[in-house]
Design an enzyme around this catalytic site. Structure first.
Site, PDB file in Angstrom:
ATOM      1  N   THR A  14       0.811  -1.219   0.000  1.00  0.00           N
ATOM      2  CA  THR A  14       0.000   0.000   0.000  1.00  0.00           C
ATOM      3  C   THR A  14       0.841   1.263   0.000  1.00  0.00           C
ATOM      4  OG1 THR A  14      -1.800  -1.098   1.128  1.00  0.00           O
ATOM      5  CG2 THR A  14      -1.734   1.271   1.345  1.00  0.00           C
ATOM      6  N   ASP A  58       1.352  -6.512  -4.663  1.00  0.00           N
ATOM      7  CA  ASP A  58       0.537  -6.535  -3.456  1.00  0.00           C
ATOM      8  C   ASP A  58       1.075  -7.740  -2.677  1.00  0.00           C
ATOM      9  OD1 ASP A  58      -2.803  -5.951  -2.687  1.00  0.00           O
ATOM     10  OD2 ASP A  58      -1.685  -7.580  -1.755  1.00  0.00           O
ATOM     11  N   SER A  59       1.298  -7.580  -1.385  1.00  0.00           N
ATOM     12  CA  SER A  59       1.998  -8.662  -0.677  1.00  0.00           C
ATOM     13  C   SER A  59       1.158  -9.929  -0.551  1.00  0.00           C
ATOM     14  CB  SER A  59       2.505  -8.215   0.691  1.00  0.00           C
ATOM     15  OG  SER A  59       1.472  -8.191   1.629  1.00  0.00           O
ATOM     16  N   SER A  60      -0.114  -9.887  -0.945  1.00  0.00           N
ATOM     17  CA  SER A  60      -0.853 -11.159  -0.964  1.00  0.00           C
ATOM     18  C   SER A  60      -0.356 -12.049  -2.106  1.00  0.00           C
ATOM     19  CB  SER A  60      -2.371 -10.959  -1.021  1.00  0.00           C
ATOM     20  OG  SER A  60      -2.724  -9.689  -1.441  1.00  0.00           O
ATOM     21  N   THR A  90       1.429  -4.962   4.041  1.00  0.00           N
ATOM     22  CA  THR A  90       1.204  -5.428   5.424  1.00  0.00           C
ATOM     23  C   THR A  90       0.612  -6.837   5.475  1.00  0.00           C
ATOM     24  OG1 THR A  90      -0.982  -4.382   5.442  1.00  0.00           O
ATOM     25  CG2 THR A  90       0.854  -3.100   6.338  1.00  0.00           C
ATOM     26  N   THR A 277      -1.680 -22.494  19.117  1.00  0.00           N
ATOM     27  CA  THR A 277      -3.020 -22.070  19.557  1.00  0.00           C
ATOM     28  C   THR A 277      -3.651 -21.053  18.613  1.00  0.00           C
ATOM     29  OG1 THR A 277      -4.323 -21.073  21.333  1.00  0.00           O
ATOM     30  CG2 THR A 277      -2.055 -20.319  21.135  1.00  0.00           C
ATOM     31  N   CYS A 279      -5.517 -18.863  19.853  1.00  0.00           N
ATOM     32  CA  CYS A 279      -5.643 -17.657  20.677  1.00  0.00           C
ATOM     33  C   CYS A 279      -4.649 -16.596  20.208  1.00  0.00           C
ATOM     34  CB  CYS A 279      -5.363 -17.964  22.142  1.00  0.00           C
ATOM     35  SG  CYS A 279      -6.657 -18.915  22.908  1.00  0.00           S
TER      36      CYS A 279
HETATM   37  N1  ASP Z   1      -2.790  -5.570   0.232  1.00  0.00           N
HETATM   38  C1  ASP Z   1      -1.707  -4.723   0.684  1.00  0.00           C
HETATM   39  C2  ASP Z   1      -0.427  -5.539   0.671  1.00  0.00           C
HETATM   40  O1  ASP Z   1      -0.236  -6.327   1.554  1.00  0.00           O
HETATM   41  C3  ASP Z   1      -2.000  -4.195   2.050  1.00  0.00           C
HETATM   42  C4  ASP Z   1      -0.954  -3.259   2.615  1.00  0.00           C
HETATM   43  O2  ASP Z   1       0.118  -3.069   2.106  1.00  0.00           O
HETATM   44  O3  ASP Z   1      -1.240  -2.690   3.678  1.00  0.00           O
HETATM   45  O4  ASP Z   1       0.365  -5.398  -0.215  1.00  0.00           O
END
Ligand code: ASP
Length: 339
Positions: A14, A58-60, A90, A277, A279
Site C-alpha cells: 500500500t 501486493d503482498s498477498s 502489510t 493455539t 488464541c
Molecule cells: N494488500 C496490501 C499488501 O499487503 C495491504 C498493505 O500493504 O497494507 O500489499
C-alpha cells in the site's frame, strides 16, 4: 566519521500504491512516488541506496521465491551497508519477516520491514512516519558502535516488533501489528526508546544464508463441525511433510475417535505435527486438559507460544535444511532466532 549507509528495498504494498483511474482500486505504483512524497529521506545524515523490485506486488502475491530473492540481496550486499529497510505490504509482512529471520543466520545488522495502511501520497498517510523511523532504526548504533537492532524486525505504528513474533492484528488501524507474547523491541515517541534487555546480542560468527525452503507444510484450523474428509485431506495429504494444527486455547482439540485416529495415522506416516493455539496470546500446554494430553499422546508436539506465521516459516526452513525428523523436532523446541 564514516556516514552510515542503508539499503532500502522496495517490494510493493500500500505504501507505494495509487488508486487506478479506471476502477479506483489500489495498485502498486512506481518508486518515484515514494521518493517525491518523502523528501525527509534526504535529510538523514546516512547514505540511502535503493533496490526496486519488478514487478512491484501486493503482498498477498508473496511467494517463498521472493524471500529467497530478498535474503540473497541482503547476503550479497551485506558488507556495503549498515542496515536494510524493506518496504513491503502489510498483509504478509509477518510471514516474510519470520522467513527472513530464519534464512539469515548470525545477523549483526538490522533488517527492518515497514509499510503503511494508507498510500504515501494520501494526506493522512502513516507511510512517512513508518518509513522515516524505520530508516532511523536501521542506522542506529550502540555506544560501542554496533547495530542497535541486529535482527529482523517490523516497525509499524510507533512500535518496533521482533519479526518472528509479530502478527497483523488490524486491517484498518495505523497500529496494524502486534507481538502478543513479547514486548516491543522499541517504542517511538519524541525519542526512540530501545528495550535493550530484549534485543538479540550481536553474534560473533559470520552471516550465513539459508536459501533452501521446503514448503510442504499445511495448516489445519480446528473448528466445531470439522469433517473427517477435511481433516484426512490435510493430515494425510501425500504432498505434506508437516502440519501446523491450530487448536483451541492451551492446545486442545476434539477427543473423538475418528479425529485422534487420523492424527495418529499422520504421525505414524512420519509427518511432523505441531500444535499452535488459535488464541491471540498465550501458549500451548498440552498437560492441562485431557483433550490436550490426547494430542500429545498421538505424537503432536507443542509449538508453545509461536505465531502460525513463525511456525510456518520455521518449518519451511528446517525441512529445507534436510534434517531428519528427530533433529527437526529438537530444533522446534529451541529458540533459534529469538522466536
Ligand atoms: N494488500 C496490501 C499488501 O499487503 C495491504 C498493505 O500493504 O497494507 O500489499
Amino acid at each position: 566519521m564514516n556516514r552510515s549507509s542503508i539499503l532500502l528495498i522496495y517490494t510493493g504494498g500500500t505504501i507505494g500504491m495509487k488508486a487506478d483511474g479506471v476502477d479506483g482500486v489500489l495498485r502498486p505504483f512506481d518508486f518515484s512516488q515514494i521518493l517525491s512524497e518523502v523528501p525527509e529521506l534526504g535529510k538523514f545524515a546516512c547514505k540511502i541506496d535503493y533496490e526496486v523490485f519488478s514487478p512491484l506486488i501486493d503482498s498477498s502475491d508473496v511467494e517463498p521465491g521472493m524471500w529467497q530473492r530478498l535474503a540473497s540481496i541482503i547476503f550479497e550486499r551485506y558488507d556495503e551497508y549498515d542496515g536494510f529497510v524493506i518496504l513491503h505490504g502489510t498483509d504478509t509482512m509477518a510471514y516474510s519477516a519470520s522467513a527472513l529471520s530464519f534464512m539469515l543466520e548470525n545477523l549483526s545488522k538490522p533488517v527492518i520491514f515497514t509499510g503503511s495502511q494508507l498510500p504515501v501520497g494520501a494526506p493522512r498517510t502513516d507511510g512517512k512516519e513508518n518509513l522515516v523511523s524505520a530508516v532511523e532504526i536501521a542506522s542506529a548504533k550502540s555506544p560501542e558502535g554496533k547495530a542497535m537492532v541486529p535482527e529482523v524486525a517490523i516497525y509499524f505504528g510507533s512500535k518496533l516488533l521482533r519479526g518472528n513474533r509479530s502478527t497483523k492484528v488490524n486491517s484498518e488501524s495505523f497500529e496494524a501489528f502486534d507481538s502478543p507474547n513479547m514486548e516491543p523491541l522499541a517504542q517511538a515517541g519524541i525519542n526512540i526508546r530501545y528495550n535493550d534487555k530484549l534485543l538479540l546480542p550481536v553474534p560473533d560468527a559470520p552471516l550465513r544464508l539459508h536459501k533452501e525452503l521446503d514448503t510442504r507444510v499445511s495448516i489445519l484450523k480446528i473448528h466445531p463441525g470439522i469433517t473427517p474428509g477435511v481433516v484426512r485431506n490435510i493430515l494425510l495429504g501425500e504432498d505434506t511433510r508437516a502440519v501446523i494444527i491450530e487448536t483451541y486455547g492451551a492446545g486442545n482439540a476434539p477427543s473423538n475417535p475418528w479425529f485422534l485416529d487420523l492424527v495418529r495415522q499422520a504421525s505414524a506416516q512420519g509427518k511432523i505435527l505441531v500444535n499452535v493455539t488459535q488464541c491471540f496470546a498465550g501458549t500451548v500446554d498440552m498437560s492441562i486438559y485431557a483433550n490436550g494430553k490426547c494430542m500429545e499422546q498421538c505424537g503432536v508436539i507443542s509449538g508453545r507460544d509461536s505465531t502460525t506465521e513463525c511456525m510456518l516459516a520455521k518449518l519451511f526452513y528446517l525441512l529445507g535444511a534436510g534434517l531428519d525428523n528427530e533433529s527437526i523436532k529438537k530444533k522446534l523446541s529451541e529458540s533459534l532466532r529469538g522466536e
